[in-house]
Each structure stands twice: as structure tokens, then as C-alpha cells.
Scaffold this active site. Structure first.
Site, short mmCIF file in Angstrom:
data_model
loop_
_atom_site.label_atom_id
_atom_site.label_comp_id
_atom_site.label_asym_id
_atom_site.label_seq_id
_atom_site.Cartn_x
_atom_site.Cartn_y
_atom_site.Cartn_z
N SER A 190 65.13 -54.28 27.05
CA SER A 190 66.14 -54.54 28.07
C SER A 190 67.07 -53.38 28.40
O SER A 190 67.85 -53.47 29.34
CB SER A 190 67.00 -55.75 27.66
OG SER A 190 66.20 -56.91 27.62
N LYS A 218 77.79 -55.41 30.30
CA LYS A 218 76.80 -56.44 30.61
C LYS A 218 77.37 -57.83 30.28
O LYS A 218 78.04 -58.00 29.25
CB LYS A 218 75.53 -56.17 29.79
CG LYS A 218 74.35 -57.06 30.06
CD LYS A 218 73.16 -56.56 29.23
CE LYS A 218 71.95 -57.45 29.31
NZ LYS A 218 70.83 -56.92 28.48
N SER A 264 66.70 -56.63 30.70
CA SER A 264 67.71 -57.54 31.20
C SER A 264 69.00 -56.84 31.61
O SER A 264 69.90 -57.47 32.18
CB SER A 264 68.01 -58.61 30.15
OG SER A 264 68.57 -58.07 28.98
#
Length: 470
Positions: A182, A83, A158
Site C-alpha cells: 500500500s 492517511k 491503499s
């Protein structure tokens, strides 16, 4: 791309080196010499090239993947993505924002080192909304990340880019982190296994360490329980928090029967979507059929928790805008933050005087949460109060007050584990009438990821997870 029943599905599964294997299966084939790490990486890169133009989940595709040298690592050769809020040497870390131009990181971040120790091959970095503050991976000035089950819908956030790639079959496992849901939210939206660890279970990144109350835990998104369990065991080989009980390698369900509490209504008082309620009720029946005792329980916190969390969430956005030049880069320009981040910061300015009391109350929720597990081993609830929204519904370019209210009612179940530091797991145990996945949330006492994984194995066997390629 999609299967015969859902033409909108976008997936990359094909007859190549990756096939339909999960990460553990790929690692076993490499270990036996039937595959090489390089041919698996190439297959994943080719898959990404096919579907990413639709999904928009990759920020950086690395020409030279980062390869582990430890062939004895549990997941050696398994392709993955990181990420884009975690440093990888030589690659910028942009945090989903255009407010500055990130320079290539000089070294791997603390958690990246732990992730790489598992043996996986990193192919690039994945999308996230600006600083991970939203629950959808959408942007004010760029194309959103699309859900592979239906590209008209959100992939969650996220860790939405990682979830989209795993669900689409590009890689079997990808990095995520969870500061308000997330990992669990995109797992629920994309039909994946998403385990948020206990606070401190894995090595924290620098952003988590700087928070007044650390909300963020690092982890992964996968399609199978054994991939998540194996990753946790691999990460523990690199570093284990001596203040937590070890997880070890969980390889199947336990024989013991559990006392499980069930939470139904959202703490905010928002309505629970009837389709989600039906999946929760069905899961309760499944648990009872497996011999577990399930009974309703109440929240360990009152309704004021939601407002306190919202104030703290806004405070984080405010601090980002005020300190970005010092903590990120001198080129940071707060005027270029997206409208949602600016709206959050403005909301905090109106409630700043309350922040000491808010921090005090939030810091004490850990004790109330721990006490709630005296009579149960696990708690089951929805992950989200409403179905996965279409793209645009939570977009940062929509009016802030509307998006903020929608988010509060959408993510009502997930923040408690972040504030208390407890482990929580999303499993794909249902689907909507439109064919989109619905996740169910299982929460445990601090340090008890093992019980979550053992139950997850049993549920996966009893109710095999839907496959996007079918």
C-alpha cells in the site's frame, strides 16, 4: 495544469512558496529564514484547492494545520497529509468506509506522534479504499481518487490519496502505510519513491498490533530519495527499535558493489506485461552499468504462498465485519460495508478451517526469506505484474470474483515483504507507452533500509525520475 505532451496530466506546480522544491529543500529555506512555515502551508492549501476537485484525494482539509513546535526538526515546516486510517487529535478517522460515523479522535495516534516529530505541518487527511483492502482507491458509493498523470487511471492503493497529492505537487511528502503493497503500489502508479520499512522500524498503529501476523509498516511517499531518507532519519530521532540496526541519515550512494538477485515471473503464474518486463530488463542493464552483479534467483517460497496470503487477507476482512462494533464504534453496521469487503469476508468463511495451517506457514516465511539473502544483498523485481489499470477495473462495485482474481495477478510481487516483515522500495524507473509511470521493486534483508536508500540515490542520479510538470 498538464504539460504540453500529456494534456491529461493534473498538477499544481507553480511559482509560489513551494516552487519545485522537495521537502528537504523547503526545510532548508525555512531554516535560513527565506520562507516561513505559514506561507509554505498556505501555498500547499491553495494548491490542494486547485487540483483536489479533479483528484479527489483529500478527505479532511484542516482549517488550522497541525504545526510542530520543534524548529530543529529535520523537516520543520514541510507541509504534509496523513492517511485517513491514522488518528489525529480532533479529526475523525473513517478508514475509507461508510459503515459507521467516526467521532473526532481524542488524541494523536502512536505513529502520528512519530510523524509529527519530524517537524512537518499536517494539512489534512487523505483517501484510502475501505480499510485499505483494495489496490485501487475507489469506492462503491463515491467518486474515486484519480491518478494525476492521467485522471482516467487508478492512483493505486491503499495510500492512493497521499500518492496523488505528492505526485501532483500539492506537498512533497505524505504519510502512507503498507499492508500488502500500500506504499509501493501507489508509488509505482504515480511515479514516486515508496519505501516500506522493516516490520517494527517505525511505531505501529493499533490495527497492526491486533493482527495475528502484523503485515503493516508505516512510512511516507515522496518525489525524491533524499526526502525519504531524511524522513527515516527524523523518525529515528523520535524512537528507534533497539532490535534493528539504525538507518541514520543516508545522504548519498555507497561505493560498494552489490550482488543483486532478479525475480522476473510472477509467483502466481500470471503473465508479466511486456512493457513492465522491458523496464525491468532496462533496470538490470543500468545496475550492471553501475558495477553491480545481477543474476536470476528463485522465490524463497512456493506458489502456495499466494493462496495462503489470499486466505489471510480474507480473514482480516471477516474479522473487521465481526468485531467492528467493539474495535471501531457502536454505530458500526457490517451491512454497509462495500461489496468487495463483503466478498472477501464470504471467501474466508469458506476456508476458515484452513486458517491455523495458513497462519503457521505464513509465520515461517520469514526464515526462508532471510536465508535467501545469504548470497545476495538485494533483490530486484517488478512492483506490479500489469500496468496501472483504468478506473473501474478494480472497483469494489464490480463482481467480487472478477476483482479478486484481477488483484491476485496484479499485486503478485508485493505481499512477500509484508508477510516476512522485510523492507522493500519502489522507484519510478520507467513509463508505459501511454506515459504512465512504471515502478521497479528493490527488496532487502531485514533491517537493511540503508542499502536500499544508498542504491536509490545512485539510480536517481543515473536515471533522473520523470517530472509530471515537464
Amino acid at each position: 495544469m498538464g504539460g504540453p505532451l500529456m494534456a491529461a496530466r493534473v498538477h499544481a506546480f507553480t511559482d509560489d512558496a513551494l516552487g519545485e522544491h522537495d521537502g528537504v529543500g523547503i526545510a532548508e529555506l525555512i531554516r535560513r529564514g527565506e520562507l516561513s512555515a505559514s506561507e509554505v502551508a498556505k501555498a500547499a492549501q491553495e494548491r490542494a484547492a486547485r487540483v483536489n476537485p479533479v483528484l479527489n484525494a483529500v478527505v479532511v482539509a484542516m482549517d488550522s494545520p497541525v504545526v510542530s513546535g520543534d524548529r530543529e526538526a529535520l523537516l520543520f515546516g514541510v507541509p504534509t497529509y496523513v492517511k485517513d486510517n491514522t488518528d489525529l487529535a480532533g479529526v475523525p478517522t473513517q478508514h475509507g468506509s461508510v459503515a459507521w460515523r467516526a467521532r473526532p479522535a481524542k488524541a494523536n495516534g502512536p505513529y502520528a506522534k512519530q510523524l509529527l516529530s519530524s517537524g512537518m505541518t499536517v494539512l489534512g487527511k487523505t483517501t484510502l479504499p475501505e480499510f485499505g483492502l483494495n489496490a485501487t482507491t475507489e469506492f462503491a458509493l463515491a467518486e474515486p481518487t484519480h491518478n494525476p498523470w492521467d485522471p482516467e487511471f487508478s492512483s493505486g492503493a491503499s495510500s492512493g490519496g497521499s500518492a496523488a497529492l505528492v505526485a501532483a505537487g500539492v506537498v512533497p511528502i505524505a504519510h502512507g502505510n503498507d499492508g500488502g503493497g500500500s506504499i509501493r503500489i501507489p508509488a509505482a502508479c504515480c511515479g514516486l519513491v515508496g519505501l516500506k520499512p522493516t516490520r517494527g522500524r517505525h511505531i505501529d498503529g493499533p490495527q497492526a498490533r491486533s493482527m495475528p501476523i502484523n503485515l503493516v509498516s508505516e512510512g511516507v511517499l515522496t518525489r525524491t530519495v533524499r526526502d525519504t531518507a531524511t524522513y527515516f532519519a527524523a523518525a529515528e530521532r523520535f524512537w528507534r527499535n533497539p532490535g534493528l540496526p539504525p538507518v541514520g541519515l543516508v545522504e548519498g550512494p555507497a561505493q560498494r558493489r552489490l550482488r543483486i538477485g532478479v525475480l522476473t515471473e510472477p509467483i502466481t503464474g500470471a503473465p508479466l506485461d511486456p512493457q513492465i518486463r522491458a523496464v525491468l530488463d532496462d533496470t538490470v542493464k543500468l545496475l550492471e552499468g553501475l558495477g553491480h552483479e545481477v543474476r536470476p534467483i528463485g522465490y524463497p517460497v512456493d506458489r502456495g504462498f499466494a493462496e495462503d496470503f489470499a486466505t489471510y487477507w480474507a480473514m482480516l476482512a471477516y474479522l473487521l465485519g465481526r468485531t467492528g462494533k467493539l474495535t471501531l464504534d457502536r454505530s458500526f453496521d457490517p451491512s454497509r460495508l462495500d461489496p468487495f469487503t463483503k466478498g472477501l469476508a464470504a471467501r474466508f468463511r469458506g476456508s476458515a478451517l484452513r486458517s491455523p495451517a495458513v497462519l503457521y506457514r505464513l509465520s515461517r516465511t520469514r526464515h526462508a526469506y532471510a536465508a535467501s539473502f545469504r548470497d545476495v544483498e538485494l533483490v530486484v523485481s517488478p512492483v506490479l505484474a500489469s500496468l496501472t489499470p483504468p478506473l473501474g477495473y478494480l472497483s469494489p462495485d464490480q463482481p467480487f470474483d472478477e476483482v479478486f482474481d484481477r488483484l491476485l495477478n496484479y499485486v503478485t510481487y508485493t505481499p512477500l515483504a509484508n508477510v516476512t516483515g522485510a523492507p522493500a522500495l519502489s522507484l519510478p524507473l520507467g513509463s508505459s507507452a501511454e506515459g504512465l509511470p512504471i515502478g521497479v521493486l528493490f527488496s532487502a534483508a531485514h533491517g537493511d533500509e540503508r542499502t536500499l536508500l544508498e542504491l536509490a540515490y545512485a539510480l536517481e542520479a543515473a536515471r533522473p525520475f520523470r517530472r509530471i510538470q515537464d
